[in-house]
Motif scaffolding. Structure first.
Motif, short mmCIF file in Angstrom:
data_model
loop_
_atom_site.label_atom_id
_atom_site.label_comp_id
_atom_site.label_asym_id
_atom_site.label_seq_id
_atom_site.Cartn_x
_atom_site.Cartn_y
_atom_site.Cartn_z
N GLU A 19 75.37 29.53 -180.17
CA GLU A 19 75.60 28.32 -180.94
C GLU A 19 76.94 27.67 -180.59
N ALA A 20 76.90 26.37 -180.33
CA ALA A 20 78.11 25.63 -179.99
C ALA A 20 79.04 25.52 -181.20
N VAL A 21 80.31 25.42 -180.92
CA VAL A 21 81.32 25.23 -181.96
C VAL A 21 81.61 23.73 -182.05
N ASP A 51 84.67 24.46 -172.68
CA ASP A 51 83.32 24.63 -173.22
C ASP A 51 82.24 24.40 -172.16
N ASP A 52 82.64 24.08 -170.95
CA ASP A 52 81.71 23.92 -169.84
C ASP A 52 81.30 25.30 -169.34
N LYS A 53 80.01 25.54 -169.22
CA LYS A 53 79.50 26.88 -168.87
C LYS A 53 80.06 27.37 -167.53
N ALA A 54 80.11 26.52 -166.54
CA ALA A 54 80.64 26.93 -165.23
C ALA A 54 82.12 27.28 -165.33
N GLN A 55 82.86 26.50 -166.11
CA GLN A 55 84.29 26.78 -166.28
C GLN A 55 84.50 28.06 -167.08
N LEU A 56 83.64 28.32 -168.06
CA LEU A 56 83.72 29.58 -168.82
C LEU A 56 83.45 30.78 -167.91
N GLU A 57 82.51 30.64 -167.00
CA GLU A 57 82.22 31.73 -166.06
C GLU A 57 83.41 32.00 -165.14
N ALA A 70 82.26 34.47 -170.25
CA ALA A 70 81.08 33.94 -169.55
C ALA A 70 79.90 33.75 -170.49
N LYS A 71 79.85 34.51 -171.57
CA LYS A 71 78.72 34.43 -172.50
C LYS A 71 79.08 33.74 -173.81
N ALA A 72 80.32 33.31 -173.94
CA ALA A 72 80.77 32.65 -175.16
C ALA A 72 80.60 31.14 -175.02
N PRO A 73 80.49 30.45 -176.15
CA PRO A 73 80.36 28.99 -176.07
C PRO A 73 81.69 28.26 -175.90
N LEU A 74 82.81 28.98 -176.08
CA LEU A 74 84.10 28.29 -176.13
C LEU A 74 85.23 29.25 -175.81
N LEU A 146 86.05 32.35 -178.14
CA LEU A 146 85.58 32.03 -179.50
C LEU A 146 84.09 31.76 -179.55
N GLY A 147 83.55 31.93 -180.74
CA GLY A 147 82.17 31.58 -181.01
C GLY A 147 81.73 32.19 -182.33
N TYR A 148 80.46 31.97 -182.64
CA TYR A 148 79.91 32.59 -183.84
C TYR A 148 79.64 34.05 -183.52
N PRO A 149 80.12 34.97 -184.36
CA PRO A 149 80.01 36.40 -184.05
C PRO A 149 78.57 36.89 -183.94
N ASP A 150 78.35 37.73 -182.94
CA ASP A 150 77.07 38.42 -182.78
C ASP A 150 77.31 39.92 -182.92
#
Length: 169
Positions: A19-21, A51-57, A70-74, A146-150
């Motif tokens: 889920e996006a923040v 928050d860009d997926k490629a930049q997070l990776e 890499a697996k977080a939204p932010l 950061l993100g919603y906890p799993d």
């Protein structure tokens, strides 16, 4: 949640949902971070919101301890800006206070977060600066993932009277 409850129950979260923040929550966290105290009120912090997926990776590869990005939204990279220093060397203390405020704000907003250090490892600092195209006057201190906890981590009581000394050691 009051501040003492937030301090007592905040945990480092390393697993997140997809889920996006919202921008509103991001701004709430950044406002809290920028409310931190700083030496001479110099406020030497800069923030890069990722928050860009490629930049997070790519962010996940900055250190062996940031893989969860890499697996977080932010993620938010916190950098010290030496170009505004009134009291050289205090940028790290000031930015650390901002990070703690950000972590507590994230927790109060129902988000999970983990503080992943970059500084003082020069190779990580330089790689982070290059990744976000930050100016030479900045020092990447940390990435906050950061993100919603799993995951559900329970609060821990870390109070230890053996660490308290009064007047002398």
């Amino acid at each position: 949640m009051n501040v003492l409850e937030a301090i007592a129950t905040r945990r480092s979260i390393r697993k997140f949902t997809d889920e996006a923040v919202s921008e509103e929550k991001i701004n709430t966290m950044l406002k809290a971070a920028m409310a931190a105290p700083s030496a001479g009120n110099e406020q030497p912090w800069q923030f890069v919101v990722i928050d860009d997926k490629a930049q997070l990776e790519k962010t996940a590869k900055l250190s062996p301890y940031i893989g969860m990005a890499a697996k977080a939204p932010l993620s938010i990279m916190v950098l010290g800006d030496r170009s505004v220093e009134k009291y050289p060397g205090n940028w790290m203390l000031d930015c650390s206070a901002a990070i703690q405020n950000l972590l507590l704000a994230a927790h109060s907003e129902g988000l999970g977060a983990v503080w992943c250090g970059l500084w003082p490892e020069e190779n990580r600092v330089e790689a982070a600066r290059i990744l976000v195209k930050a100016p030479e006057s900045t020092v990447p201190l940390a990435v906050i993932v950061l993100g919603y906890p799993d995951q559900d981590l329970k609060a821990q009581n870390r109070f230890d009277t053996s660490r308290i000394h009064k007047n002398i050691w």
